[in-house]
Write a protein that holds these residues in place. Structure first.
Motif, PDB file in Angstrom:
ATOM      1  N   LEU A  45       0.657  -1.378  -0.003  1.00 40.08           N
ATOM      2  CA  LEU A  45       0.117  -0.284   0.095  1.00 40.08           C
ATOM      3  C   LEU A  45       0.860   0.964   0.176  1.00 40.08           C
ATOM      4  CD1 LEU A  45      -3.065  -0.744   2.299  1.00 40.08           C
ATOM      5  CD2 LEU A  45      -3.119  -0.595   0.092  1.00 40.08           C
ATOM      6  N   GLU A 103      -6.847   1.631  -2.362  1.00 44.76           N
ATOM      7  CA  GLU A 103      -6.571   2.250  -3.247  1.00 44.76           C
ATOM      8  C   GLU A 103      -6.424   3.806  -3.355  1.00 44.76           C
ATOM      9  OE1 GLU A 103      -7.464  -0.152  -6.455  1.00 44.76           O
ATOM     10  OE2 GLU A 103      -6.536  -2.291  -5.113  1.00 44.76           O
ATOM     11  N   TRP A 140      -4.902  -6.715   1.213  1.00 39.24           N
ATOM     12  CA  TRP A 140      -4.357  -6.243  -0.303  1.00 39.24           C
ATOM     13  C   TRP A 140      -3.608  -6.794  -0.720  1.00 39.24           C
ATOM     14  CZ3 TRP A 140      -1.225  -3.259  -2.998  1.00 39.24           C
ATOM     15  CH2 TRP A 140      -1.765  -2.187  -3.997  1.00 39.24           C
TER      16      TRP A 140
END
Length: 343
Positions: free
Chosen positions: A184, A310, A270
């Motif tokens: 991320l 995101e 993620w």
């Protein structure tokens, strides 16, 4: 023991299959502070294997050499057959000076050294750790191809390679996996490297999926790093940048709390949710942290949750470069044309 079920993923189309999550072993021996006690690290590696993790990631530069020696000790007495062993070559610290090398003689010598330290006859996945910009990639891969033909290497990988380098390499011999930093807070690879890998059917191995511990500890991680911890030199870990990056951690923490998970589990989930061609390899030196990481495998994120994560982890959400000029990365990995190589 970890309770989440560890599935399997295929990396590339040459037959390599690994656990859906791997174990990065670097921090056990190098770069993240002093080496950890050998007996405890071997116990952690065995715990990981018993939990269903089969992809173990190391490199000859970790130590240097001491991490491979550690894995060699951990893989004795029937353990070797239960894992896919990945190591790397290409960062040479001979005489205390760092040099990126991909010349054939070095490739072969590095492979022989790793085989000996690991105590194995064959390396399952052998990566070029960094790209030597002095040697055409076709020459390096040509030597790796010979090692495959000789049975010393099963599958070939690249690490920190640009899209064009990946294409050129893949044309010489199939590349099974590309290792890259993806998390991320490191998403630049999504522009062209990830699409190139998927176009060519190459598996993706994501290192530092927890932002080198950032998503595990948050900004306070800076206060806990020892003086010889490599992360102290990285731009993102400098106080002025970390103060900005705190916002990303806080937002991820908020979303994780709603799901009853930790921010590190959410950040790792993620990466897992990016596709069945992706295998993250979070590193740890503690069994409790390992168990948390494996717990991320059971987290399913909705398209809305992926989009939310995101949206808060855009390119401008993170201050500071990944590296401070200390290592060549995929941004500068182009090699000369094959026609320039003097045999």
């Amino acid at each position: 023991m970890a309770t989440a079920k560890v599935g399997r993923v295929k990396l590339g189309s040459q037959g390599l299959e690994v656990s859906a999550q791997g174990l990065g072993c670097m921090g056990m021996s190098a770069f993240y502070g002093p080496p950890k006690p050998e007996s405890a690290m071997i116990a952690l590696i065995h715990h990981a294997i018993d939990s269903g993790i089969t992809l173990l990631d190391t490199s000859d530069v970790y130590g240097p050499h001491t991490n491979e020696i550690l894995l060699g000790k951990a893989l004795k007495d029937g353990v070797r057959e239960r894992v896919e062993l990945a190591t790397k070559f290409g960062i040479d610290y001979t005489d205390g000076k760092r040099d990126i090398r991909g010349d054939p003689a070095y490739v072969r010598a590095a492979c022989e050294g790793s085989l000996k330290r690991l105590g194995v006859d064959c390396i399952d996945l052998y990566y070029q750790h960094r790209i030597d910009t002095k040697v055409p990639i076709e020459v390096t891969i040509g030597e790796l191809k010979k090692l495959v033909e000789e049975g010393k290497v099963k599958y070939i990988g690249l690490s920190e390679a640009s899209a064009s380098t990946i294409r050129r390499a893949h044309a010489v011999h199939p590349i099974s996996a590309v290792q890259l930093e993806w998390s991320l807070w490191s998403r630049d690879v999504e522009a062209d490297i990830i699409p190139t890998c998927r176009e060519l059917g190459i598996g993706i191995v994501a290192y530092s999926p927890l932002g080198r511990g950032f998503f595990s500890s948050g900004p306070k991680i800076v206060e806990t790093l020892s003086n010889d911890d490599f992360r102290k030199t990285l731009p993102r870990f400098q106080p002025e940048n970390m103060e900005h990056n705190r916002r990303l951690y806080d937002r991820v923490n908020e979303i994780a709390a709603k799901k009853g998970r930790t921010p590190s589990q959410l950040a790792l989930a993620w990466v897992h949710n990016q596709g069945d061609d992706v295998c993250p390899i979070p590193g740890t030196t503690k069994i409790e942290n390992f168990n948390q990481n494996v717990g991320a495998l059971s987290i399913k994120l909705t398209p809305e949750e992926m989009s939310e994560l995101e949206s808060i982890a855009k390119a401008d959400s993170v201050e500071g470069d990944r590296y401070g000029g200390v290592l060549v990365t995929h941004d500068a990995s182009e090699t000369p044309p094959l026609s320039s190589w003097k045999r």
